[in-house]
Design a protein around this motif. Structure first.
Motif, PDB file in Angstrom:
ATOM      1  N   LEU A 175      48.598  66.862  29.005  1.00 49.32           N
ATOM      2  CA  LEU A 175      48.187  67.004  27.584  1.00 49.32           C
ATOM      3  C   LEU A 175      49.038  68.377  27.226  1.00 49.32           C
ATOM      4  O   LEU A 175      49.296  68.178  25.938  1.00 49.32           O
ATOM      5  CB  LEU A 175      46.805  67.177  27.587  1.00 49.32           C
ATOM      6  CG  LEU A 175      45.871  65.960  27.897  1.00 49.32           C
ATOM      7  CD1 LEU A 175      44.478  66.256  27.980  1.00 49.32           C
ATOM      8  CD2 LEU A 175      46.175  64.820  26.314  1.00 49.32           C
ATOM      9  N   LEU A 178      52.626  67.651  26.208  1.00 48.53           N
ATOM     10  CA  LEU A 178      52.762  66.909  25.035  1.00 48.53           C
ATOM     11  C   LEU A 178      52.466  67.707  23.786  1.00 48.53           C
ATOM     12  O   LEU A 178      53.123  67.624  22.892  1.00 48.53           O
ATOM     13  CB  LEU A 178      51.842  65.772  25.280  1.00 48.53           C
ATOM     14  CG  LEU A 178      52.198  64.589  26.261  1.00 48.53           C
ATOM     15  CD1 LEU A 178      51.016  63.465  26.147  1.00 48.53           C
ATOM     16  CD2 LEU A 178      53.374  63.957  26.059  1.00 48.53           C
ATOM     17  N   ALA A 179      51.423  68.759  23.983  1.00 48.93           N
ATOM     18  CA  ALA A 179      51.149  69.490  22.759  1.00 48.93           C
ATOM     19  C   ALA A 179      52.236  70.548  22.528  1.00 48.93           C
ATOM     20  O   ALA A 179      52.510  70.763  21.463  1.00 48.93           O
ATOM     21  CB  ALA A 179      49.911  70.314  23.078  1.00 48.93           C
ATOM     22  N   VAL A 183      54.108  65.969  20.357  1.00 49.56           N
ATOM     23  CA  VAL A 183      53.825  64.561  20.450  1.00 49.56           C
ATOM     24  C   VAL A 183      52.298  64.094  20.135  1.00 49.56           C
ATOM     25  O   VAL A 183      52.265  63.089  19.780  1.00 49.56           O
ATOM     26  CB  VAL A 183      54.423  64.047  21.947  1.00 49.56           C
ATOM     27  CG1 VAL A 183      54.124  62.651  22.083  1.00 49.56           C
ATOM     28  CG2 VAL A 183      55.711  64.319  22.063  1.00 49.56           C
ATOM     29  N   LEU A 184      51.618  64.947  20.320  1.00 57.29           N
ATOM     30  CA  LEU A 184      50.000  64.475  20.297  1.00 57.29           C
ATOM     31  C   LEU A 184      49.793  64.560  18.638  1.00 57.29           C
ATOM     32  O   LEU A 184      50.336  65.186  18.029  1.00 57.29           O
ATOM     33  CB  LEU A 184      49.212  65.559  20.978  1.00 57.29           C
ATOM     34  CG  LEU A 184      49.051  65.657  22.270  1.00 57.29           C
ATOM     35  CD1 LEU A 184      48.109  66.684  22.762  1.00 57.29           C
ATOM     36  CD2 LEU A 184      48.750  64.199  23.015  1.00 57.29           C
ATOM     37  N   PRO A 185      48.738  63.740  18.407  1.00 57.50           N
ATOM     38  CA  PRO A 185      48.343  63.548  16.818  1.00 57.50           C
ATOM     39  C   PRO A 185      47.967  64.889  16.093  1.00 57.50           C
ATOM     40  O   PRO A 185      47.353  65.692  16.989  1.00 57.50           O
ATOM     41  CB  PRO A 185      47.213  62.645  16.881  1.00 57.50           C
ATOM     42  CG  PRO A 185      47.524  61.973  18.030  1.00 57.50           C
ATOM     43  CD  PRO A 185      48.005  62.697  19.042  1.00 57.50           C
ATOM     44  N   ASP A 186      48.568  65.117  15.037  1.00 53.07           N
ATOM     45  CA  ASP A 186      48.065  66.495  14.230  1.00 53.07           C
ATOM     46  C   ASP A 186      48.656  67.748  15.198  1.00 53.07           C
ATOM     47  O   ASP A 186      47.957  69.074  14.949  1.00 53.07           O
ATOM     48  CB  ASP A 186      46.584  66.639  14.119  1.00 53.07           C
ATOM     49  CG  ASP A 186      46.079  65.521  13.129  1.00 53.07           C
ATOM     50  OD1 ASP A 186      46.697  65.186  12.388  1.00 53.07           O
ATOM     51  OD2 ASP A 186      44.891  65.069  13.745  1.00 53.07           O
ATOM     52  N   THR A 187      49.745  67.576  15.752  1.00 53.20           N
ATOM     53  CA  THR A 187      50.377  68.796  16.386  1.00 53.20           C
ATOM     54  C   THR A 187      51.751  68.801  16.161  1.00 53.20           C
ATOM     55  O   THR A 187      52.667  67.948  15.847  1.00 53.20           O
ATOM     56  CB  THR A 187      50.275  68.671  17.999  1.00 53.20           C
ATOM     57  OG1 THR A 187      50.812  67.749  18.645  1.00 53.20           O
ATOM     58  CG2 THR A 187      48.767  68.708  18.685  1.00 53.20           C
ATOM     59  N   LEU A 282      42.158  72.834  25.372  1.00 52.05           N
ATOM     60  CA  LEU A 282      41.618  71.575  25.141  1.00 52.05           C
ATOM     61  C   LEU A 282      41.179  71.542  23.739  1.00 52.05           C
ATOM     62  O   LEU A 282      41.372  70.524  23.104  1.00 52.05           O
ATOM     63  CB  LEU A 282      40.851  71.114  26.357  1.00 52.05           C
ATOM     64  CG  LEU A 282      41.526  71.128  27.620  1.00 52.05           C
ATOM     65  CD1 LEU A 282      40.265  70.548  28.736  1.00 52.05           C
ATOM     66  CD2 LEU A 282      42.446  69.748  27.497  1.00 52.05           C
ATOM     67  N   ILE A 285      44.240  71.378  20.881  1.00 51.41           N
ATOM     68  CA  ILE A 285      44.688  70.196  20.777  1.00 51.41           C
ATOM     69  C   ILE A 285      43.922  69.222  20.476  1.00 51.41           C
ATOM     70  O   ILE A 285      44.257  67.746  20.560  1.00 51.41           O
ATOM     71  CB  ILE A 285      45.634  70.036  22.233  1.00 51.41           C
ATOM     72  CG1 ILE A 285      44.529  69.751  23.191  1.00 51.41           C
ATOM     73  CG2 ILE A 285      46.557  71.003  22.250  1.00 51.41           C
ATOM     74  CD1 ILE A 285      45.420  69.373  24.523  1.00 51.41           C
ATOM     75  N   VAL A 287      40.855  67.717  21.960  1.00 52.92           N
ATOM     76  CA  VAL A 287      39.996  67.067  22.861  1.00 52.92           C
ATOM     77  C   VAL A 287      38.595  67.049  22.759  1.00 52.92           C
ATOM     78  O   VAL A 287      38.091  68.193  22.924  1.00 52.92           O
ATOM     79  CB  VAL A 287      40.315  67.336  24.333  1.00 52.92           C
ATOM     80  CG1 VAL A 287      39.685  66.665  25.387  1.00 52.92           C
ATOM     81  CG2 VAL A 287      41.900  67.215  24.721  1.00 52.92           C
TER      82      VAL A 287
END
Length: 467
Positions: A175, A178-179, A183-187, A282, A285, A287
């Motif tokens: 995670l 990806l952050a 790649v993660l949503p809203d990042t 977490l 990002i 979670v």
């Protein structure tokens, strides 16, 4: 030399079971040092070193890796349930084996109280209707029963505990990467902004890195249990070699990798000592329930450490009894190996360790800032003393093994003897730096006093034993 006897005649004892499998040992090596010190305590390291905490972990991890390599070399050549205590006796004499064995046992049963109390605090927050002391009692009873039965039960507990911790860190790393990449949503891609901003990579200079080493080095304690447990496998020499090789590399990856993710995703100034940096990342990002997820992981980490420390302390005092350095009554072993009731388990040694563990817990609950604090300080730097004796023992035993049984050296220390001397110098430097630190100084002084007391007892015993 593989079966070289100690420097005096041991007390005859029944054999321990060989119920641990390679998978148990490998996961024990991984899970043994992945605990609350990483998930929560790493915040203190970030607070003093900034992004350069990665360097602090590299230095501390390298020191731990060198110690484990030396210990792995001796344990693969001469497997014993007392591990480094037996090696110290063979290399330096009875005083060394007696001292390091009792100091390590005392450290484990004192730290056990911290782990049981911390786990109980988390459980009490979840279920306030159950008093904290009842949770402590429940944990102690459960793990006592597990350690009184077949050793494979201890192995299974540790296997699944470690599997959960490793899974949590791998998921966090994925995670986090990806952050960083956005790649993660809203990042959005983070890049190196947080590594170079807020004062740069070395916001507190190299002094901050050194302070970070003092903060994080003790998080690597716990790997030693692998070499103690190796004696209860079918092929100790092979098992300990594989466990040491795999554990040190993966642990450096987990520790250094997760620290790099933390200081890259968020500014180091966003972290606070005492709060988990994992939760901060977490949360940032997106979670959901990050705090509760990490509470579960920390809870499991504490129970895992409690289980491992109870096992390690019981085997250490059993080994001391084998060599006549502890009461002979502790040598009683249950049943026969392979029996469904758990044969080959040193139940009296387990109960002796649990009994002192209960005393430590009571002191922690009743007098956490006085009596128990003194006890905790008295073992605060013991790990460094233990590591130092491991290095000194390896210096002596390696030469002896090369002369008498070179084939037993299935696992060898790198660049011997130069890296062994580097390790000893590094440990001495850490101790000296702790003396200059106001927070760490009491630990060094109290631990030195405890060590001096045990050494005095060892010398007196040895002189009385001479005809």
């Amino acid at each position: 030399m593989h079966d070289a006897p100690p420097t005096h005649s041991p007390v005859r004892s029944e054999p321990l079971a060989h119920g641990l499998k390679q998978r148990h040992l490998t996961m024990l090596g991984l899970g043994g040092v992945i605990g609350a010190g990483l998930f929560v305590g790493s915040g203190a390291g970030i607070a003093v070193a900034g992004p350069a905490v990665v360097v602090s972990y590299l230095i501390a991890g390298a020191l731990a890796m060198l110690v484990m390599r030396m210990l792995g070399e001796m344990s693969a050549a001469m497997p014993a349930s007392g591990s480094f205590s037996v090696h110290a006796e063979r290399a330096l004499g009875r005083w060394a084996g007696f001292s390091v064995g009792w100091l390590y046992w005392f450290m484990l049963v004192v730290v056990l109280a911290v782990e049981a109390t911390a786990a109980a605090q988390i459980a009490h927050a979840w279920v306030p209707a159950v008093d904290q002391w009842l949770w402590v009692l429940l944990f102690m009873v459960v793990f006592t029963v597990a350690n009184l039965t077949a050793v494979k039960n201890f192995g299974e507990f540790e296997f699944w505990f470690a599997a959960l911790k490793v899974t949590a860190i791998v998921a966090f790393l994925v995670l986090g990467v990806l952050a960083v990449l956005g790649v993660l949503p809203d990042t959005d891609p983070v890049g190196l902004t947080n590594l170079t901003g807020q004062g740069g990579f070395l916001p507190n200079g190299w002094g901050g890195v050194v302070s970070g080493v003092l903060t994080v080095v003790f998080a690597f304690g716990g790997l030693e249990v692998v070499t103690i447990a190796a004696a209860e496998t079918d092929d100790p020499a092979r098992a300990v070699g594989r466990a040491v090789r795999s554990a040190v590399v993966r642990i450096l990856f987990f520790y250094v990798g997760s620290m790099l993710v933390i200081v890259t995703v968020l500014p180091w100034t966003a972290q606070q000592a005492g709060l988990s940096p994992y939760v901060k990342v977490l949360d940032s990002i997106g979670v959901p329930s990050a705090g509760q997820i990490m509470n579960i992981v920390v809870f499991v980490a504490l129970l895992s450490a409690l289980n491992a420390n109870l096992y390690g302390s019981s085997r250490m005092i059993f080994s001391l009894a084998e060599r006549g350095e502890a009461p002979r009554g502790l040598l009683k072993v249950s049943g026969t190996q392979g029996s469904p009731s758990g044969g080959g388990v040193p139940r009296r040694a387990v109960l002796a360790s649990v009994a002192f563990g209960f005393v430590s817990v009571l002191l922690n609950l009743e007098w956490p800032d006085t009596v128990f604090l003194y006890m905790l300080n008295s073992v605060g730097a013991v790990l460094l003393f233990v590591w130092g004796l491991i290095a000194a023992s390896q210096l002596r035993l390696r030469r002896r093994l090369e002369r008498e049984a070179p084939d037993a050296l299935a696992l060898r220390m790198w660049c011997f003897p130069y890296l062994t001397w580097v390790t000893l110098a590094g440990l001495l430097a850490v101790l000296l730096l702790m003396l200059t630190d106001d927070a760490a100084r009491p630990q060094v002084l109290w631990s030195a006093a405890a060590t001096a007391l045990v050494l005095l007892v060892a010398v007196v015993r040895e002189r009385r034993a001479k005809p």
